[in-house]
Motif scaffolding. Sequence first.
Motif, PDB file in Angstrom:
ATOM      1  N   ALA A  40       0.852  -1.189   0.000  1.00  0.00           N
ATOM      2  CA  ALA A  40       0.000   0.000   0.000  1.00  0.00           C
ATOM      3  C   ALA A  40       0.892   1.245   0.000  1.00  0.00           C
ATOM      4  N   LEU A 133      -2.739  -2.104  -3.069  1.00  0.00           N
ATOM      5  CA  LEU A 133      -2.885  -3.501  -2.648  1.00  0.00           C
ATOM      6  C   LEU A 133      -3.776  -4.317  -3.580  1.00  0.00           C
ATOM      7  N   ALA A 150       3.570  -5.304   4.418  1.00  0.00           N
ATOM      8  CA  ALA A 150       2.347  -4.935   5.126  1.00  0.00           C
ATOM      9  C   ALA A 150       2.792  -4.170   6.361  1.00  0.00           C
ATOM     10  N   GLU A 154      -1.390  -0.287   9.202  1.00  0.00           N
ATOM     11  CA  GLU A 154      -2.574  -0.456   8.347  1.00  0.00           C
ATOM     12  C   GLU A 154      -3.650  -1.314   9.008  1.00  0.00           C
ATOM     13  N   ASP A 157      -6.591  -6.279   9.529  1.00  0.00           N
ATOM     14  CA  ASP A 157      -7.600  -6.876   8.652  1.00  0.00           C
ATOM     15  C   ASP A 157      -7.242  -6.882   7.177  1.00  0.00           C
ATOM     16  N   LYS A 158      -6.120  -6.300   6.796  1.00  0.00           N
ATOM     17  CA  LYS A 158      -5.820  -6.139   5.378  1.00  0.00           C
ATOM     18  C   LYS A 158      -5.704  -7.471   4.623  1.00  0.00           C
ATOM     19  N   LYS A 161      -9.110  -8.326   3.514  1.00  0.00           N
ATOM     20  CA  LYS A 161      -9.736  -7.401   2.569  1.00  0.00           C
ATOM     21  C   LYS A 161      -9.034  -7.367   1.213  1.00  0.00           C
ATOM     22  N   TYR A 162      -7.762  -7.733   1.180  1.00  0.00           N
ATOM     23  CA  TYR A 162      -6.998  -7.723  -0.071  1.00  0.00           C
ATOM     24  C   TYR A 162      -6.310  -9.082  -0.256  1.00  0.00           C
TER      25      TYR A 162
ATOM     26  N   PRO B  41      -5.229   2.014   1.845  1.00  0.00           N
ATOM     27  CA  PRO B  41      -5.650   0.989   2.804  1.00  0.00           C
ATOM     28  C   PRO B  41      -5.120   1.305   4.199  1.00  0.00           C
ATOM     29  N   GLY B  42      -6.005   1.182   5.182  1.00  0.00           N
ATOM     30  CA  GLY B  42      -5.554   1.312   6.566  1.00  0.00           C
ATOM     31  C   GLY B  42      -5.319   2.728   7.034  1.00  0.00           C
ATOM     32  N   ASP B  73     -15.448  -2.870  -0.519  1.00  0.00           N
ATOM     33  CA  ASP B  73     -14.240  -3.657  -0.256  1.00  0.00           C
ATOM     34  C   ASP B  73     -14.031  -4.619  -1.405  1.00  0.00           C
TER      35      ASP B  73
END
Lengths: 232, 232
Positions: A40, A133, A150, A154, A157-158, A161-162, B41-42, B73
């Motif tokens: 990201a 992402l 990562a 962030e 939960d990333k 979600k990605y 993101p985030g 999302d």
Amino acid sequence: MHMQRIRVVREALDANNTIARANRLDFDRAGVTVVNLMSAPGAGKTTLLERTLARFEERVGDGAPRMGIIEGDVHGNLDAQRLAEFHVPVVQINTDGGFGGECHLDANMIRSALPAMPLDTIDLLMIENVGNLVCPAEFKVGEDHRVMIAAVTEGEDKPIKYPLMFRACELIIVNKVDLLPHLDVDLSRLLANIADVHPGVPCMLMSAHTGEGIDAWCQWLVSTLRPQPAMT
Amino acid sequence: MHMQRIRVVREALDANNTIARANRLDFDRAGVTVVNLMSAPGAGKTTLLERTLARFEERVGDGAPRMGIIEGDVHGNLDAQRLAEFHVPVVQINTDGGFGGECHLDANMIRSALPAMPLDTIDLLMIENVGNLVCPAEFKVGEDHRVMIAAVTEGEDKPIKYPLMFRACELIIVNKVDLLPHLDVDLSRLLANIADVHPGVPCMLMSAHTGEGIDAWCQWLVSTLRPQPAMT
């Protein structure tokens, strides 16, 4: 409309893969290992590259690879300027072309950059992708390895979600761990979420800021290098 | 290849704008203000929405708007679950459809979500876009206002690297300011970079974590509400 879009996307990805294979042949011929680094925006890709270049600069002649960098950004060349201070070849790709910019690098952009990159004088080509992402994970560029960063800032939960990005990479660097004491983020939960979407993928804890984890990362990079051809 | 791509992109954006106008007519008819909330993101979009809903929940009947949320999302419904606890209408859009997922919401996705959103019972519709600093800025969805969150953890340089997003928004929330003492980030330089790419755009300092800035943000939201039609 939807079917037409699917057809257009499929054609674009097929064309991309063809060019990625051509890039790969060039990298093979030159004996260069290529790493596609994704994350990201603001996760720390450029800072990690700075630390990596500094570490290898200390060890030139002691097995440190000769590096080249391709910098991908929608706009500007700030990162390329930062990295050029290390006196390695850096080629900037800008993806802005009239529509606000492509959100990823593709194989053709990398192909266009190769004439400016002296492949015969480097061992390791790092490609810093556009910060995103989603789409960078869909476009192979001829790389050997895909690595993502990562940042713990962030949130946990990333991965959920990605998921494609977390699945596409064979190494995940969990960066900014020095900030954990100041965040409402549970590292073990982040790692569990990564393991859920990509079971078994290695994760490397890192603070590019303090230097924690840089040694392990540099060792990993060295382990990916191709054996140098014997002199004849 | 490049010209064909430009044509395809232009057609897609034209079709998107047509649907965005249809959405806008529906929002106008219902007297609903629509805010398109974007960020990397985030950066804290969902946490900000949680704080906003909590603040307005305390003030129901005291001019607080009745809110609805559309959650965008790539995958999953974690954020929708978090926000549903506030007993407001929440509609989830997932953009994954076989290619790893679209990296943005478009007008047609919003249009598809509207039948599930009771526009006549809300005053303010917040759309939480997919976390991405590139493509969401290119696709209008029929919103009144575009707002972005820039987290200070992402560094000072993001306005220069993602100028379209910073230019497309009429309010920029600079979030996570509680972390500034722990970062190598110069806030004044971040603000100067924002002012360079979008002169005069208002910036709101925020910590959705500590609550700093939430009052100003809620006041801004209330200021965007449409006058209620007089009873006849």
